[in-house]
Design a protein around this motif. Structure first.
Motif, PDB file in Angstrom:
ATOM      1  N   ALA A 219       0.823  -1.208   0.000  1.00 41.05           N
ATOM      2  CA  ALA A 219       0.000   0.000   0.000  1.00 41.05           C
ATOM      3  C   ALA A 219       0.857   1.257   0.000  1.00 41.05           C
ATOM      4  O   ALA A 219       0.636   2.193  -0.787  1.00 41.05           O
TER       5      ALA A 219
ATOM      6  N   PHE B 265       1.138   4.040  -3.102  1.00 44.32           N
ATOM      7  CA  PHE B 265       0.380   5.280  -2.926  1.00 44.32           C
ATOM      8  C   PHE B 265       1.136   6.235  -2.004  1.00 44.32           C
ATOM      9  O   PHE B 265       1.449   5.894  -0.867  1.00 44.32           O
TER      10      PHE B 265
ATOM     11  N   ILE C 282      -1.915   8.524   0.939  1.00 48.16           N
ATOM     12  CA  ILE C 282      -2.627   7.454   1.626  1.00 48.16           C
ATOM     13  C   ILE C 282      -2.601   7.736   3.129  1.00 48.16           C
ATOM     14  O   ILE C 282      -1.687   8.417   3.613  1.00 48.16           O
TER      15      ILE C 282
ATOM     16  N   LEU D  89      -7.755  11.892  -0.630  1.00 49.31           N
ATOM     17  CA  LEU D  89      -6.821  10.766  -0.665  1.00 49.31           C
ATOM     18  C   LEU D  89      -7.007   9.904  -1.910  1.00 49.31           C
ATOM     19  O   LEU D  89      -8.067   9.920  -2.544  1.00 49.31           O
ATOM     20  N   ASP D  90      -5.967   9.137  -2.221  1.00 52.12           N
ATOM     21  CA  ASP D  90      -6.057   8.132  -3.283  1.00 52.12           C
ATOM     22  C   ASP D  90      -6.329   6.739  -2.707  1.00 52.12           C
ATOM     23  O   ASP D  90      -6.832   5.860  -3.409  1.00 52.12           O
ATOM     24  N   ALA D  91      -5.987   6.554  -1.431  1.00 53.78           N
ATOM     25  CA  ALA D  91      -6.179   5.257  -0.784  1.00 53.78           C
ATOM     26  C   ALA D  91      -6.188   5.458   0.723  1.00 53.78           C
ATOM     27  O   ALA D  91      -5.660   6.444   1.234  1.00 53.78           O
ATOM     28  N   TRP D  92      -6.801   4.491   1.428  1.00 56.01           N
ATOM     29  CA  TRP D  92      -6.775   4.548   2.889  1.00 56.01           C
ATOM     30  C   TRP D  92      -6.642   3.150   3.451  1.00 56.01           C
ATOM     31  O   TRP D  92      -6.878   2.158   2.755  1.00 56.01           O
TER      32      TRP D  92
ATOM     33  N   LYS E  40      -9.074   0.885  -0.895  1.00 54.61           N
ATOM     34  CA  LYS E  40      -9.068   0.647   0.548  1.00 54.61           C
ATOM     35  C   LYS E  40      -8.301  -0.638   0.849  1.00 54.61           C
ATOM     36  O   LYS E  40      -8.567  -1.688   0.267  1.00 54.61           O
TER      37      LYS E  40
END
Length: 240
Positions: A25, A29, A32, A130-133, A167
């Motif tokens: 992850a 990213f 993130i 955000l782009d991801a979490w 996610k």
């Protein structure tokens, strides 16, 4: 940075351990963040900081948390010497809810409206940036809503036509025992409410201790049906 191949990642990560998932992850990213509220999330913070010391961390302050939870947030901030972004509800929307329905409307008409204002709307504002979490969800937290939880997924609840949100759920296959083994082994801070019979901890009016042999989330919204207990943060878990 190359485009993230979700299908490939799902196939490769489904049986991998949390550290590998976190590394994947954080390597894929830059934009993130880790969502922090409970024991699982601090485990992820502890792991992630060894990979990226500047990882973003945020938490939701609904205005109705236990005093112990506020102390817990501060304990984590000081222990790891990190910034924790504290998200709060929209004041006008919250004022309108309280004016029209009082402070405990959820006991009468369900928790969704209150959670929508105090939790979901602030989260939506953050996730739009955000782009991801990264979340601390586990499959065994709810057989009704989380039993099919993947290690990585498209967040259908918070993606838009213009922007897809990814996610990561690194602890999906972990049990509660594994989480607490890690906490003990690495001296990870935890909420003192866990020592008072609380297992899954949310807002003060909506959380109570559980009895022996009760499921860990049975203390959440206990006046409602046992099925589909999600506040809206992970509504994509609810089976249609």
């Amino acid at each position: 940075m190359t485009a993230f191949d979700l299908t490939k990642a799902q196939n490769e990560l489904q049986q991998k351990n949390p550290r590998i998932i976190l590394r994947t992850a954080l390597e894929n990213f830059d934009n993130i963040a880790i969502s922090f509220s409970g024991a699982e999330d601090v485990v992820l913070i502890d792991m992630a900081l060894k990979i990226r010391p500047d990882i973003q961390v945020f938490t939701l302050d609904t205005g109705r948390l236990h005093p112990e939870t506020y102390r817990f947030i501060e304990k984590v901030r000081k222990h790891y010497k990190i910034d924790i972004e504290v998200l709060t509800p929209d004041r006008e929307k919250l004022d309108e809810l309280v004016k029209n329905k009082g402070l405990f409307s959820f006991y009468e008409d369900g928790h969704q409206e209150c959670c929508g204002i105090r939790k979901v709307e602030p989260l939506r504002r953050k996730l739009a940036q955000l782009d991801a979490w990264i979340t601390g969800q586990r499959k065994d937290q709810s057989l009704d809503t989380r039993s099919d939880l993947p290690k990585v997924q498209l967040d259908s609840a918070f993606s838009t036509d213009d922007k897809k949100l990814i996610k990561f759920n690194p602890l999906a296959n972990w049990s509660s025992a594994q989480v607490w083994d890690y906490i003990e082994a690495y001296q990870v801070p935890y909420n003192e409410l866990h020592e008072k019979g609380f297992t899954s901890i949310g807002c003060e009016p909506c959380t109570r201790p559980v009895l022996p042999n009760q499921h860990e989330r049975s203390g959440r919204w206990w006046w409602e049906s046992d099925h589909k207990k999600e506040c809206g943060l992970h509504v994509d878990n609810v089976k249609k």
